[in-house]
Design a protein around this motif. Sequence first.
Motif, PDB file in Angstrom:
ATOM      1  N   LEU A  93      10.484  51.775  49.333  1.00  0.00           N
ATOM      2  CA  LEU A  93      11.649  51.283  50.065  1.00  0.00           C
ATOM      3  C   LEU A  93      12.910  51.353  49.206  1.00  0.00           C
ATOM      4  CD1 LEU A  93      10.077  48.190  51.869  1.00  0.00           C
ATOM      5  CD2 LEU A  93      10.485  50.472  52.788  1.00  0.00           C
ATOM      6  N   VAL A  94      12.816  50.939  47.943  1.00  0.00           N
ATOM      7  CA  VAL A  94      13.989  50.980  47.059  1.00  0.00           C
ATOM      8  C   VAL A  94      14.431  52.406  46.818  1.00  0.00           C
ATOM      9  CG1 VAL A  94      14.804  50.453  44.740  1.00  0.00           C
ATOM     10  CG2 VAL A  94      13.451  48.776  45.982  1.00  0.00           C
ATOM     11  N   SER A  95      13.473  53.296  46.500  1.00  0.00           N
ATOM     12  CA  SER A  95      13.833  54.689  46.236  1.00  0.00           C
ATOM     13  C   SER A  95      14.377  55.375  47.487  1.00  0.00           C
ATOM     14  CB  SER A  95      12.614  55.448  45.707  1.00  0.00           C
ATOM     15  OG  SER A  95      11.553  55.436  46.650  1.00  0.00           O
ATOM     16  N   ALA A  96      13.823  55.061  48.652  1.00  0.00           N
ATOM     17  CA  ALA A  96      14.308  55.679  49.893  1.00  0.00           C
ATOM     18  C   ALA A  96      15.737  55.251  50.196  1.00  0.00           C
ATOM     19  CB  ALA A  96      13.381  55.326  51.053  1.00  0.00           C
ATOM     20  N   VAL A  97      16.051  53.978  49.964  1.00  0.00           N
ATOM     21  CA  VAL A  97      17.419  53.506  50.201  1.00  0.00           C
ATOM     22  C   VAL A  97      18.388  54.188  49.236  1.00  0.00           C
ATOM     23  CG1 VAL A  97      18.923  51.488  50.046  1.00  0.00           C
ATOM     24  CG2 VAL A  97      16.713  51.307  51.192  1.00  0.00           C
ATOM     25  N   LEU A  98      18.013  54.308  47.968  1.00  0.00           N
ATOM     26  CA  LEU A  98      18.873  54.973  46.989  1.00  0.00           C
ATOM     27  C   LEU A  98      19.103  56.443  47.358  1.00  0.00           C
ATOM     28  CD1 LEU A  98      17.571  53.545  43.585  1.00  0.00           C
ATOM     29  CD2 LEU A  98      19.788  53.125  44.658  1.00  0.00           C
ATOM     30  N   LEU A 100      18.793  57.852  50.327  1.00  0.00           N
ATOM     31  CA  LEU A 100      19.609  57.926  51.537  1.00  0.00           C
ATOM     32  C   LEU A 100      21.082  57.730  51.210  1.00  0.00           C
ATOM     33  CD1 LEU A 100      19.732  58.142  54.623  1.00  0.00           C
ATOM     34  CD2 LEU A 100      19.364  55.668  54.730  1.00  0.00           C
ATOM     35  N   PHE A 101      21.380  56.804  50.321  1.00  0.00           N
ATOM     36  CA  PHE A 101      22.763  56.581  49.908  1.00  0.00           C
ATOM     37  C   PHE A 101      23.322  57.799  49.175  1.00  0.00           C
ATOM     38  CE2 PHE A 101      25.606  55.233  46.428  1.00  0.00           C
ATOM     39  CZ  PHE A 101      26.671  54.748  47.172  1.00  0.00           C
ATOM     40  N   THR A 104      23.948  60.657  51.603  1.00  0.00           N
ATOM     41  CA  THR A 104      25.153  60.371  52.388  1.00  0.00           C
ATOM     42  C   THR A 104      26.413  60.637  51.582  1.00  0.00           C
ATOM     43  OG1 THR A 104      23.925  58.689  53.624  1.00  0.00           O
ATOM     44  CG2 THR A 104      26.332  58.614  53.744  1.00  0.00           C
TER      45      THR A 104
END
Length: 356
Positions: A93-98, A100-101, A104
């Motif tokens: 979850l942490v790596s996916a959010v990073l 994705l950011f 973007t």
Amino acid sequence: MPEPRFDPLSDGPPVPGPPAAGASVTLDPGAAGTDPAAGLPAGDGPGGPGGRGGGRSGRRRQRGAHRRAGGRGEARSLWSDAWHDLRRNPVFLVSAVLILFLVTVSLWPGLLTDRDPLSCDLGRSLGGPVPGHWFGFDAQGCDVYARTVYGARASIAVAVCATLGTALLGGTLGGLAGFFGGWTDGLLSRLTDVFFGIPIVLGGLVFLAMIKTAGVWPVVLVIVLLGWPQVARIARGSVVSVKEADYVQAARALGAGSGRVLLRHVLPNAVAPVIVVATIALGTYVALEATLSFLGIGLQPPTVSWGVAISNASDGMQFRNAPHILLYPAAALSVTVLAFIMLGDAVRDALDPKLR
């Protein structure tokens, strides 16, 4: 109690007459051939072994099958099991959010800054942070924050394109060699041995020096040419193990051709290791692009990337006077590499049945 009636035309046992008024009728639960629930033959009632419930043991079997099917009435596949584990993995979850950011930012850098990374003012050379320029200025007077934000585009583009290229080339060659075997497998094995003997950084220096063309695509081409053997070897081993499975042999026995067996049965079950290796390679290729650019042979100005920024800040005197010109692009590079490696580790743990 009335006397039994006898039918002269029947050879069976006597049939008892109707009970007298006020007499009670008791059914024997242990009587053979009867069901105490509704007077049905044994095994045909809802609790009998032949009924829908199948008794206590049948109900237990149904509940166990329901739990094994994930509570939805159907068995989960490898991919649904992997997604079920990934959603509960905090590392993923942490790596996916990073990631994705970062993706973007690389696609729409204007969301974070309205500064032009190529607009420089020598009067502000090596200047510190000021309002509106939070990371200060580099040796050319360019805004370090804007160059750090825009640098994500080139670095991530190189990593993503190189990963797709190595996965497609290496996965195709390795999968075909492992499936057909014979001289194709032998030729690929010898070819990969040759490429494994070439260090990827040294090979990149030699090839890029020969090309003498700055830009993203030459760097991507060099990484694909030097990085496909690792993916090919992983794909070959996975296909070799899958093609001996019972369901593949059954498909062949039913008359399925080689193309159908490869695409419908072997490929979907052999692609997981390739995905894991490609995911981990994303972070490696980000660092490799920065290394080649730092050595002056990768991306070149005016291209904006983290490797170019680190190369421009490599002067010891400049770093001592203005450490911010190196710290911010290096920190962005480190966070990106760490995010991709964490994502690859999480995907590997989810797709590898031996780690469950």
